[in-house]
Structures are given as structure tokens and as C-alpha cells.
Design a protein around this motif. Sequence first.
Motif, short mmCIF file in Angstrom:
data_model
loop_
_atom_site.label_atom_id
_atom_site.label_comp_id
_atom_site.label_asym_id
_atom_site.label_seq_id
_atom_site.Cartn_x
_atom_site.Cartn_y
_atom_site.Cartn_z
N GLN A 62 9.03 7.42 0.28
CA GLN A 62 9.46 6.62 1.43
C GLN A 62 9.08 7.26 2.76
OE1 GLN A 62 10.67 3.51 1.09
NE2 GLN A 62 10.30 3.89 -1.08
N LEU A 63 8.70 8.53 2.73
CA LEU A 63 8.32 9.22 3.97
C LEU A 63 6.95 8.79 4.48
CD1 LEU A 63 9.51 12.83 3.03
CD2 LEU A 63 10.65 11.22 4.56
N VAL A 64 6.16 8.12 3.64
CA VAL A 64 4.82 7.69 4.04
C VAL A 64 4.66 6.20 3.78
CG1 VAL A 64 3.85 9.97 3.56
CG2 VAL A 64 3.79 8.20 1.78
N GLU A 65 3.71 5.60 4.49
CA GLU A 65 3.43 4.19 4.25
C GLU A 65 2.69 4.03 2.93
OE1 GLU A 65 1.48 2.22 7.43
OE2 GLU A 65 2.92 2.88 8.96
N HIS A 66 3.09 3.02 2.16
CA HIS A 66 2.46 2.80 0.87
C HIS A 66 2.81 1.39 0.40
CE1 HIS A 66 6.60 3.82 -0.17
NE2 HIS A 66 6.40 3.16 -1.30
N GLU A 67 2.13 0.96 -0.63
CA GLU A 67 2.44 -0.31 -1.28
C GLU A 67 2.38 -0.09 -2.79
OE1 GLU A 67 1.24 -5.05 -1.27
OE2 GLU A 67 -0.29 -3.56 -0.74
N ILE A 68 3.39 -0.61 -3.50
CA ILE A 68 3.42 -0.52 -4.96
C ILE A 68 3.32 -1.93 -5.53
CG2 ILE A 68 4.73 0.19 -7.00
CD1 ILE A 68 6.13 2.27 -5.29
N ILE A 69 2.39 -2.13 -6.43
CA ILE A 69 2.27 -3.40 -7.15
C ILE A 69 2.53 -3.12 -8.62
CG2 ILE A 69 0.82 -5.39 -7.69
CD1 ILE A 69 1.34 -5.13 -4.74
N SER A 70 3.65 -3.61 -9.14
CA SER A 70 3.96 -3.42 -10.56
C SER A 70 3.48 -4.62 -11.37
CB SER A 70 5.47 -3.21 -10.75
OG SER A 70 6.19 -4.32 -10.23
N GLY A 71 3.41 -4.46 -12.67
CA GLY A 71 2.89 -5.51 -13.53
C GLY A 71 1.42 -5.79 -13.25
N ALA A 72 0.71 -4.76 -12.74
CA ALA A 72 -0.68 -4.93 -12.33
C ALA A 72 -1.60 -4.19 -13.30
CB ALA A 72 -0.88 -4.42 -10.91
N GLN A 73 -1.71 -4.74 -14.49
CA GLN A 73 -2.60 -4.13 -15.47
C GLN A 73 -4.04 -4.21 -14.98
OE1 GLN A 73 -3.84 -6.19 -19.08
NE2 GLN A 73 -3.02 -4.49 -20.25
N VAL A 74 -4.68 -3.06 -14.88
CA VAL A 74 -6.06 -3.02 -14.40
C VAL A 74 -7.00 -3.49 -15.49
CG1 VAL A 74 -7.91 -1.53 -13.56
CG2 VAL A 74 -5.56 -1.16 -12.78
N GLN A 75 -7.80 -4.48 -15.15
CA GLN A 75 -8.75 -5.04 -16.11
C GLN A 75 -10.18 -4.58 -15.85
OE1 GLN A 75 -7.60 -9.13 -15.17
NE2 GLN A 75 -6.64 -9.31 -17.18
N LYS A 76 -10.46 -4.28 -14.59
CA LYS A 76 -11.82 -3.87 -14.27
C LYS A 76 -11.86 -3.20 -12.91
CE LYS A 76 -16.55 -5.73 -14.23
NZ LYS A 76 -17.38 -6.96 -14.31
N ILE A 77 -12.70 -2.19 -12.78
CA ILE A 77 -12.96 -1.57 -11.49
C ILE A 77 -14.47 -1.53 -11.31
CG2 ILE A 77 -12.77 0.51 -10.09
CD1 ILE A 77 -10.24 1.21 -11.60
N GLU A 78 -14.94 -2.06 -10.20
CA GLU A 78 -16.39 -2.11 -9.98
C GLU A 78 -16.71 -1.90 -8.51
OE1 GLU A 78 -16.78 -6.96 -9.50
OE2 GLU A 78 -17.54 -6.00 -11.31
N LYS A 79 -17.92 -1.44 -8.26
CA LYS A 79 -18.38 -1.29 -6.89
C LYS A 79 -18.63 -2.67 -6.29
CE LYS A 79 -19.26 3.21 -5.88
NZ LYS A 79 -19.04 3.90 -4.60
N LYS A 80 -17.95 -2.96 -5.16
CA LYS A 80 -18.18 -4.24 -4.50
C LYS A 80 -19.35 -4.13 -3.53
CE LYS A 80 -15.93 -7.79 -1.69
NZ LYS A 80 -16.41 -8.90 -2.53
N GLU A 81 -19.32 -3.04 -2.78
CA GLU A 81 -20.41 -2.75 -1.86
C GLU A 81 -20.78 -1.29 -2.05
OE1 GLU A 81 -19.03 -3.78 2.00
OE2 GLU A 81 -18.94 -5.93 1.59
N GLU A 82 -21.57 -0.77 -1.18
CA GLU A 82 -22.02 0.61 -1.31
C GLU A 82 -20.85 1.59 -1.28
OE1 GLU A 82 -24.68 3.64 -1.90
OE2 GLU A 82 -25.04 1.47 -1.95
N LYS A 83 -19.80 1.26 -0.51
CA LYS A 83 -18.72 2.24 -0.30
C LYS A 83 -17.37 1.81 -0.87
CE LYS A 83 -20.79 3.97 3.98
NZ LYS A 83 -20.60 4.18 5.43
N ASP A 84 -17.19 0.55 -1.21
CA ASP A 84 -15.88 0.05 -1.61
C ASP A 84 -15.82 -0.30 -3.09
OD1 ASP A 84 -15.17 0.32 1.01
OD2 ASP A 84 -15.35 -1.80 1.49
N PHE A 85 -14.57 -0.26 -3.62
CA PHE A 85 -14.31 -0.64 -5.01
C PHE A 85 -13.48 -1.92 -5.04
CE2 PHE A 85 -15.04 3.90 -5.31
CZ PHE A 85 -15.87 3.99 -6.42
#
Length: 324
Positions: A74-97
Motif C-alpha cells: 500500500q506504500l506504493v502505487e500499484h494495480e492488482i488484477i485477480s482471476g487473470a490467467q495469463v494465456q499469452k505474452i508477446e512483443k507488440k512493438e519493439e519495446k512493449d509487451f
Amino acid sequence: MKTYDLIVVGAGPVGLYAAYYAGMRGLSVQILENFDELGGQPANLYPEKKIYDIAGIPEINGIELRENLLKQLQLVEHEIISGAQVQKIEKKEEKDFLVVTRAGDFLSKAILITSGNGLLKPRLLAIEGENEAVESGLLAYFVKNLEAYRGKKLAIFGGGDSALDWSLMLEKIASEVHLIHRRDKFRAVESTISKLENSSIQIHTPYILKEMSQNRITLQRGKNDEKLTLEVDKILVFHGFITENNELIDKLAISRAGKIHAGIANRTNISGVYVAGDASDYEGKVPLMSVGFGEAVIAINDIVKTVEFNHKTRNGHSSSLFAK
């Protein structure tokens, strides 16, 4: 769609601490958790087991550790998304996922995988009406709120540490606790079994579940025809977890132990993707929680050095991390 500096995959102890430290370094951070419950295995499977390998804390149990980590977060800004089963991670652009999950799609500049021993799902009873029982609230695989079981008649299925731990915890608030195991012997540690034997918990072994309705279950003893009917208000199942056949990232290097291979600074073979905790493997790896905390810090410090951000980050000295 917002692009985060860092997405942490997994909200176990290492993931929660990693998100906190990333926030201390000035990164915008999002945590994606497969389950609805935070805290990983220590909080959800072994809530009363003591943890002794955290510096400065002589002993702590899984639930207390989760509460402390969330308070720290709680001391830092953050966001938690639960129930978020990761299905895929891929490069969208040169620097981002682009991170594709069952709860939506998300963008980040770097990824830190802290998913423990893998993407897990509860082992089911495999009995007719199980899904309906879950939807109605009769059956669950986690304890989200102890108060929901106060004064209730409970049937708990399982024979390992998690089943016995939760049985002993719930004994204090439930009107009845029935522990049902399909074998004669329990797989928990001897001290926990001793507590069970000296408790008021009603033990039924070896029994399996044959039928269930809203307020009644029918058990069958072993392979014979002997049956037992119990009146219950809630059912909890602790039959362990199985790994889902789901790769986080194509072409991710996997070690002989079936975990993600970690290189210098806990980098994976994909630039911008890091791993820490029980999900990682390398020569000399020691599977301790304290090691996972250190791995996360090393990874995040490397991210700060190597990833281009559109804002200033903070230095890593403990006495000035929150300095503006």
C-alpha cells in the motif's frame, strides 16, 4: 490502454514483494494473479505453517505474511488484477509487451514472472454437479473468508498439510468439522497429525464422495458398499493442484527441472522478460523464499538500468528510495 513499466505475473510472496520494490524504484506496476486469492501457496495452502527463512522475522505463518506484504504494498502505487490467467505474452512493438489474460489484455515495458511452480489449477473431485456446487457457494477450493464458515457444518476433503491445517483452523469457528480422506493415512507432518488426533474434528477414512446435494453428502468407504450420509452446510476440497498445459511465452527457455531458465540478473532468454522465485532455475538455485525476494530485487534493478522509461526512476539505496 495504459502501458505499465512492469507487469508482475503471480501474486505470491515473491510477486507481492517484487511489486512493492518496483514501486519503490519509481516504476508503475501491475500484478496479474491466476486465482482470485492473493498470497500464493503459503497463504492459501499452508496457512498455519511457520516460515523461518525471512530476514528479521523469527517466524511467521502464511496468512500473516500475506497481510504484511499487502500492507507494505500500500506504500506504493500499484494495480492488482485477480482471476487473470495469463494465456499469452508477446512483443507488440519493439519495446512493449502485450499480455493476454482471461481478465483482459494489458501492456507493459517489462515482465517479471513470479508464478511459483507454474500455472496451477485445483484438482477437482470429478463428481456430477461439482460446477453447480461451486457456483451456488456450497463447494470451494480456497478459504476466502473464515467468517463465512462460522457456526457451519463443514466437510473437508484431503489428506495433506493444507487439508489438515484448514481443518484445525476452522475447528475453532465451525459447529462441526468432518475431515474425509480417500486413504487410511494422512500425508501431513507428524505434529499436525497429532493435533488432529487430539481435536474435535470427525475423521472419516478411507472414504470417497459419491453424491452431494445442497445440504447432504453421501460417502462410500473404500471399494465396498458401506455408505455414510452427512448433513453439511459447506464443502472444502484440498486435493492439491495440477499444472495447466499453458505456456506463458513461445520460445521461452526451460531448464531440465521444467522451470524457466534464469541467466544474469534473472533475465530469461527473451529480452525484457525476467523470472524470480520458484518459477526460475539456474545452477546453484536454492528454493527458499528469501532467495526469491533477492532475485526479484536483482531483476528489478536490472530493468531500471536496461529499459527505457518516459520518466525518472528512483535510486536503489534503502534510505532514499522514497526521496523526491
